[in-house]
Motif scaffolding. Sequence first.
Motif, PDB file in Angstrom:
ATOM      1  N   GLU A  32       0.821  -1.208   0.000  1.00 47.29           N
ATOM      2  CA  GLU A  32       0.000   0.000   0.000  1.00 47.29           C
ATOM      3  C   GLU A  32       0.856   1.260   0.000  1.00 47.29           C
ATOM      4  O   GLU A  32       0.336   2.362   0.138  1.00 47.29           O
ATOM      5  N   ASN A  33       2.152   1.103  -0.138  1.00 46.89           N
ATOM      6  CA  ASN A  33       3.039   2.258  -0.085  1.00 46.89           C
ATOM      7  C   ASN A  33       2.941   3.095  -1.354  1.00 46.89           C
ATOM      8  O   ASN A  33       2.891   2.562  -2.461  1.00 46.89           O
ATOM      9  N   SER A  34       2.984   4.393  -1.172  1.00 45.91           N
ATOM     10  CA  SER A  34       3.044   5.298  -2.313  1.00 45.91           C
ATOM     11  C   SER A  34       4.505   5.488  -2.717  1.00 45.91           C
ATOM     12  O   SER A  34       5.417   5.126  -1.972  1.00 45.91           O
ATOM     13  N   PRO A  35       4.770   6.035  -3.909  1.00 45.78           N
ATOM     14  CA  PRO A  35       6.158   6.259  -4.322  1.00 45.78           C
ATOM     15  C   PRO A  35       6.899   7.160  -3.333  1.00 45.78           C
ATOM     16  O   PRO A  35       6.343   8.097  -2.789  1.00 45.78           O
ATOM     17  N   SER A  36       8.152   6.838  -3.094  1.00 44.26           N
ATOM     18  CA  SER A  36       8.938   7.629  -2.146  1.00 44.26           C
ATOM     19  C   SER A  36       9.363   8.970  -2.734  1.00 44.26           C
ATOM     20  O   SER A  36       9.683   9.890  -2.009  1.00 44.26           O
ATOM     21  N   GLN A  37       9.374   9.065  -4.045  1.00 41.77           N
ATOM     22  CA  GLN A  37       9.714  10.328  -4.690  1.00 41.77           C
ATOM     23  C   GLN A  37       8.428  10.921  -5.266  1.00 41.77           C
ATOM     24  O   GLN A  37       7.799  10.323  -6.149  1.00 41.77           O
ATOM     25  N   ALA A  38       8.037  12.093  -4.796  1.00 44.19           N
ATOM     26  CA  ALA A  38       6.731  12.645  -5.132  1.00 44.19           C
ATOM     27  C   ALA A  38       6.564  12.881  -6.628  1.00 44.19           C
ATOM     28  O   ALA A  38       5.445  12.871  -7.140  1.00 44.19           O
ATOM     29  N   VAL A  39       7.664  13.094  -7.340  1.00 34.95           N
ATOM     30  CA  VAL A  39       7.553  13.392  -8.769  1.00 34.95           C
ATOM     31  C   VAL A  39       7.571  12.138  -9.624  1.00 34.95           C
ATOM     32  O   VAL A  39       7.514  12.221 -10.841  1.00 34.95           O
ATOM     33  N   GLY A  40       7.645  10.964  -8.995  1.00 36.01           N
ATOM     34  CA  GLY A  40       7.659   9.725  -9.749  1.00 36.01           C
ATOM     35  C   GLY A  40       8.789   8.822  -9.325  1.00 36.01           C
ATOM     36  O   GLY A  40       9.703   9.240  -8.609  1.00 36.01           O
ATOM     37  N   PRO A  41       8.745   7.564  -9.751  1.00 37.51           N
ATOM     38  CA  PRO A  41       9.743   6.593  -9.306  1.00 37.51           C
ATOM     39  C   PRO A  41      11.126   6.861  -9.869  1.00 37.51           C
ATOM     40  O   PRO A  41      11.282   7.368 -10.975  1.00 37.51           O
ATOM     41  N   ALA A  42      12.131   6.509  -9.059  1.00 35.45           N
ATOM     42  CA  ALA A  42      13.520   6.642  -9.486  1.00 35.45           C
ATOM     43  C   ALA A  42      13.875   5.523 -10.464  1.00 35.45           C
ATOM     44  O   ALA A  42      13.200   4.500 -10.538  1.00 35.45           O
ATOM     45  N   SER A  43      14.952   5.713 -11.193  1.00 40.90           N
ATOM     46  CA  SER A  43      15.408   4.708 -12.155  1.00 40.90           C
ATOM     47  C   SER A  43      16.453   3.773 -11.570  1.00 40.90           C
ATOM     48  O   SER A  43      16.604   2.639 -12.027  1.00 40.90           O
ATOM     49  N   TYR A  81      18.966   2.459  -7.929  1.00 38.78           N
ATOM     50  CA  TYR A  81      19.103   2.368  -6.479  1.00 38.78           C
ATOM     51  C   TYR A  81      19.767   3.630  -5.936  1.00 38.78           C
ATOM     52  O   TYR A  81      19.363   4.153  -4.889  1.00 38.78           O
ATOM     53  N   MET A  82      20.774   4.127  -6.626  1.00 42.05           N
ATOM     54  CA  MET A  82      21.480   5.324  -6.169  1.00 42.05           C
ATOM     55  C   MET A  82      20.521   6.506  -6.042  1.00 42.05           C
ATOM     56  O   MET A  82      20.546   7.242  -5.047  1.00 42.05           O
ATOM     57  N   GLU A  83      19.673   6.687  -7.038  1.00 42.62           N
ATOM     58  CA  GLU A  83      18.729   7.806  -7.011  1.00 42.62           C
ATOM     59  C   GLU A  83      17.707   7.628  -5.886  1.00 42.62           C
ATOM     60  O   GLU A  83      17.408   8.563  -5.129  1.00 42.62           O
ATOM     61  N   TRP A  84      17.178   6.408  -5.767  1.00 52.09           N
ATOM     62  CA  TRP A  84      16.204   6.121  -4.712  1.00 52.09           C
ATOM     63  C   TRP A  84      16.808   6.341  -3.328  1.00 52.09           C
ATOM     64  O   TRP A  84      16.218   6.997  -2.466  1.00 52.09           O
ATOM     65  N   HIS A  85      17.991   5.801  -3.102  1.00 49.52           N
ATOM     66  CA  HIS A  85      18.636   5.879  -1.789  1.00 49.52           C
ATOM     67  C   HIS A  85      18.962   7.327  -1.427  1.00 49.52           C
ATOM     68  O   HIS A  85      18.817   7.736  -0.273  1.00 49.52           O
ATOM     69  N   THR A  86      19.398   8.110  -2.401  1.00 52.59           N
ATOM     70  CA  THR A  86      19.750   9.507  -2.147  1.00 52.59           C
ATOM     71  C   THR A  86      18.533  10.322  -1.738  1.00 52.59           C
ATOM     72  O   THR A  86      18.657  11.261  -0.934  1.00 52.59           O
ATOM     73  N   CYS A  87      17.370   9.971  -2.269  1.00 53.48           N
ATOM     74  CA  CYS A  87      16.171  10.788  -2.057  1.00 53.48           C
ATOM     75  C   CYS A  87      15.308  10.326  -0.895  1.00 53.48           C
ATOM     76  O   CYS A  87      14.194  10.835  -0.717  1.00 53.48           O
ATOM     77  N   LEU A  88      15.784   9.399  -0.071  1.00 49.43           N
ATOM     78  CA  LEU A  88      14.977   8.920   1.046  1.00 49.43           C
ATOM     79  C   LEU A  88      14.588  10.036   2.007  1.00 49.43           C
ATOM     80  O   LEU A  88      13.521   9.994   2.623  1.00 49.43           O
ATOM     81  N   GLY A  89      15.446  11.030   2.136  1.00 51.22           N
ATOM     82  CA  GLY A  89      15.154  12.126   3.053  1.00 51.22           C
ATOM     83  C   GLY A  89      13.891  12.892   2.718  1.00 51.22           C
ATOM     84  O   GLY A  89      13.311  13.562   3.583  1.00 51.22           O
ATOM     85  N   LEU A  90      13.424  12.797   1.463  1.00 53.78           N
ATOM     86  CA  LEU A  90      12.194  13.494   1.082  1.00 53.78           C
ATOM     87  C   LEU A  90      11.009  12.999   1.897  1.00 53.78           C
ATOM     88  O   LEU A  90      10.108  13.776   2.245  1.00 53.78           O
TER      89      LEU A  90
END
Length: 379
Positions: free
Chosen positions: A220-231, A233-242
Amino acid sequence: MAMMEKNLTGSTKEKQLVIDSDVHAYFDSIEELVPYCDESLQKRLNIGPFKKKAFNGKVVSSAEFRFPECRYINPLSVLRLDAFAPNGSIPGADPEFVAKDLLDRTNTQYAILNSANATMGAFHNVDVANGFNSAYNDWQYENWCEKDSRYKMSMLVSPLDPVAAVKEIERIGKKPGVVAVNLQTTSIPFGKRNLYPIYEIAQEYGLPMLVHPDSEQSGENSPSQAVGPASTYMEWHTCLGLMAQRNIASLVCEGVFERFPKLKFVFAEYGMGWLPGLMWRLDKNWKALRDEVPWLKNRPSEYIRSNVRLATQPIEEPFRPKDLLEVIQMAGAEDMLLYSSDYPHWDGDEADRVFSTLPKELKHKIFYENALNTYDFNR
């Protein structure tokens, strides 16, 4: 607090006493939960004598239970390859080895255990999630907390079922090894009022709420990046603070800390370099828009400093080390930061290496004093 130890030259030096706010406890196999599950849950989790049998090397049923999985996988392994136990257990799965490899080596007085291969905070079937959480809590308490008093645990509850979460807190929330309530997800706004019963009992029991990145964009989780999913792991991991920023704003603006003034919220593994900007923007907007949030008696930054705590790993590493101190000072976060190693993960922060350039008094707060003022270890 510090202790003295001799170095190779025979002289003595102080060794900082540590409270580690993020250590991950793994199980080698979900089958370890069998003794803690009734027959119905064993069937639904596909474990024990009810595990689906293979036919000609294939699983007969396609209904085998699977944890919600994050889309992003570290290409080099999320686990430290030097932390396998001598008995062959995966890193973080042998309490005795973790005690030697981490607690003894780093002079750790207490380690807050967070679930690792157990991610059910936003699982779509809340009955399965609730049953699993109870089984996992009992497994972790018996196999970790009762084996070594230095292990303290954050108990799992599902934020999708506040009624069941309250019952689980009532069931084990006063056990001496339980020191926090783990919501397992940050993909829902924590200021929403349906979560208030969880906060009410957590405040009554003196248990901080703890959140940690797990399976964002699953269940049920929404995307962690509000503007859309990362491409990547590096991008996803960097943006966790959002996600931490979004939820801190939700908690403050919805008045959670005004309603529950003694409730602490610990955000583990989201960094902290973004904190000053978030405080400044909230304070600026509050001055002009306070009619929207008349329940806020203080500036947003005051609620954040009073009620929010940030586990430090993975701490930002500026090119100029002194810049980190300036960021902490700009946010007034000296009392907010809790040291965490993130053992046994790839990007862990070693206690004897991190914060080496910070003043001694501030290091003592981060490594020990702030956690002592956040968790109740004398339950």
